[in-house]
Write a protein that holds these residues in place. Structure first.
Motif, PDB file in Angstrom:
ATOM      1  N   ASN A 184       0.814  -1.221   0.000  1.00 55.32           N
ATOM      2  CA  ASN A 184       0.000   0.000   0.000  1.00 55.32           C
ATOM      3  C   ASN A 184       0.846   1.269   0.000  1.00 55.32           C
ATOM      4  O   ASN A 184       0.291   2.375   0.010  1.00 55.32           O
TER       5      ASN A 184
ATOM      6  N   LYS B 107      -1.710   4.263   0.537  1.00 55.11           N
ATOM      7  CA  LYS B 107      -3.087   4.285   0.069  1.00 55.11           C
ATOM      8  C   LYS B 107      -3.936   3.477   1.032  1.00 55.11           C
ATOM      9  O   LYS B 107      -3.534   2.394   1.471  1.00 55.11           O
TER      10      LYS B 107
ATOM     11  N   GLN C  12      -8.227   2.739   2.728  1.00 49.83           N
ATOM     12  CA  GLN C  12      -9.676   2.836   2.585  1.00 49.83           C
ATOM     13  C   GLN C  12     -10.309   2.846   3.971  1.00 49.83           C
ATOM     14  O   GLN C  12     -10.116   1.908   4.750  1.00 49.83           O
TER      15      GLN C  12
ATOM     16  N   GLN D  19     -14.250   5.427   1.890  1.00 52.89           N
ATOM     17  CA  GLN D  19     -13.545   6.423   1.091  1.00 52.89           C
ATOM     18  C   GLN D  19     -12.073   6.049   0.936  1.00 52.89           C
ATOM     19  O   GLN D  19     -11.413   5.654   1.893  1.00 52.89           O
ATOM     20  N   THR D  20     -11.563   6.172  -0.289  1.00 54.98           N
ATOM     21  CA  THR D  20     -10.146   5.947  -0.543  1.00 54.98           C
ATOM     22  C   THR D  20      -9.369   7.218  -0.212  1.00 54.98           C
ATOM     23  O   THR D  20      -9.733   8.309  -0.657  1.00 54.98           O
TER      24      THR D  20
ATOM     25  N   HIS E  24      -7.460  11.224  -2.033  1.00 59.87           N
ATOM     26  CA  HIS E  24      -6.642  10.434  -2.957  1.00 59.87           C
ATOM     27  C   HIS E  24      -6.865  10.910  -4.387  1.00 59.87           C
ATOM     28  O   HIS E  24      -7.987  11.206  -4.780  1.00 59.87           O
TER      29      HIS E  24
ATOM     30  N   ASP F 226      -6.570  10.043  -8.369  1.00 66.50           N
ATOM     31  CA  ASP F 226      -6.501   8.870  -9.246  1.00 66.50           C
ATOM     32  C   ASP F 226      -5.480   9.010 -10.368  1.00 66.50           C
ATOM     33  O   ASP F 226      -4.999   8.011 -10.897  1.00 66.50           O
TER      34      ASP F 226
END
Length: 432
Positions: free
Chosen positions: A100, A112, A114, A120-121, A172, A174
């Motif tokens: 991660n 990263k 969740q 929610q990321t 986060h 993308d």
């Protein structure tokens, strides 16, 4: 103590021995029997109220400890984002497992995760335990960060300050970093076109302008580089890692700032190399480096190239001086699909940001104004860069065919005339 003379005075008024009273030490309380309640005209239960000093002499907590707790509580109340428990963030990242891990800097690692409650990321930045002196310093920084809001700055969603654990929780992104879209692209990945590059430059400049000229107190970024420019799915840029070091002081935010600069070689202004000081104008220099990278698609330092081309700024300096060579700076992946006027102005702006002396570099507000104008220009490339259309060969073929047909017709006519002349000669011979 102020209460003892009262006892002495009352005793003497009642006919007691004044000498005996004065012989007592200053900290010796008088016996209760020598101060009957009836002599004060008050109930017996009120007598102990006169002796209130012991509560002041032995406080429950040391004053320093009490003040520190009050300051920390006050700071927590000022923070405008959520306070997370460490166990929540550990669960969100599978206990900070390496798979991660998405990035790291001089004094932090980014994972990263969740969140369990809403799914929610997020990006969770785990700070080095030795990066701050204590909770007061950390909470002070978080309080300031939580008040910075602009569309080109990454949003901070929360923090954690449990024991010696200090973490920040961000939204986060993308699209990854700008660095991911400029260098070492795989064959299947489409390079950024000119319009998108100018959009990223304009948004990043707006983020820096907010930190320098609109935030209160102003913020010196200190470590601006392509890997700190994050992109969403539509390539809108957002700046990360700002404000983690000392914020700008009153008077323009140009006070020296100590900040880890690992991985920033090639982006730092000359004055940092000379004295280790970072200011707003140092941020402008770093922005100029990133703007040059957007134009050229080159890394700040590339050891695979010849010596004179390894540093992107050193490589570009000769071309800055000759407008006819500006096109040599452009990333080959752009394929000359850019307006010539836009290229000239962007290169000129990059050159101004990269001036050796900080006093002649522009303010970020001026940079934003120029880039905003350039993004409004039509994206159509100039005609000089478009190869002329190939001539249509069809008319030539028709012309040749026509000529051939005309030639054939002429030949045929000539043959007919010759035959006709021969017939006339034969008739004349027969008549003779």
């Amino acid at each position: 103590m102020s209460c003892l003379p009262c006892f002495g005075k009352k005793k003497n008024e009642g006919g007691g021995d004044e000498q005996a009273e004065s012989s007592r030490g200053p900290m010796t309380p008088p016996p209760a029997v020598q101060a009957p309640a009836t002599s004060y005209g008050a109930p017996a239960s009120a007598a102990p109220v006169a002796v209130a000093a012991p509560a002041l002499v032995t406080p429950a907590k040391p004053p320093g400890e009490n003040n520190a707790g009050s300051s920390e509580d006050a700071l927590r109340q000022e923070i405008e984002v959520k306070a997370f428990a460490f166990r929540e963030l550990a669960a969100a990242t599978d206990h900070f497992t390496p798979y991660n891990l998405v990035g790291e800097g001089g004094f932090f690692r980014v994972y990263k995760g969740q969140l369990d409650k809403d799914g929610q990321t997020v990006a969770i930045k785990q700070m080095d335990k030795h990066g701050f002196q204590g909770n007061i310093e950390f909470l002070t920084e978080v309080s300031k960060l939580s008040k910075l809001h602009q569309e080109n700055l990454i949003d901070i969603l929360g923090y954690c300050a449990d024991g010696d654990q200090r973490l920040l929780v961000y939204e986060h992104m993308d699209g990854g970093t700008l660095e991911d879209h400029l260098f070492d692209l795989p064959p299947e990945k489409k390079p950024l076109d000119w319009t998108t590059r100018m959009k990223v430059a304009y948004g990043a400049a707006q983020g820096l302008e907010y930190l320098h000229e609109k935030a209160n107190p102003p913020v010196v970024y200190g470590d601006f580089k392509a890997s700190n420019v994050l992109l969403d799915a539509s390539f809108t840029p957002k700046l990360s890692d700002f404000g983690l070091a000392q914020l700008g002081k009153t008077g323009g935010g140009n006070m020296p700032m100590a900040s880890p600069m690992m991985g920033s070689f090639g982006c730092l202004a000359p004055e940092y190399d000379r004295g280790g000081q970072v200011t707003m104008k140092s941020d402008v220099y770093s922005f100029g480096v990133v703007l040059l990278q957007l134009i050229s698609g080159r890394r700040t330092v590339d050891t695979s190239k010849p010596d004179e081309q390894q540093n992107v700024v050193t490589w570009a300096q000769p071309m800055f001086k000759d407008q006819k060579r500006y096109h040599e700076l452009v990333d080959p992946l752009v394929k000359r699909e850019y307006p010539a006027k836009a290229l000239n102005q962007v290169v000129a702006m990059a050159s101004m940001c990269l001036q050796e002396e900080d006093c002649v570099r522009p303010m970020m507000g001026d940079v934003v104004m120029t880039l905003g104008f350039l993004t409004a220009l039509p994206p159509d490339p100039p005609s000089v860069n478009v190869p002329p259309p190939a001539a249509d060969p069809a008319p030539k073929k028709d012309e040749k065919s026509h000529k051939s047909h005309h030639s054939d017709s002429s030949s045929s006519s000539s043959d007919d005339d010759d035959d006709h002349d021969e017939e006339e000669e034969e008739e004349e011979e027969e008549q003779s």
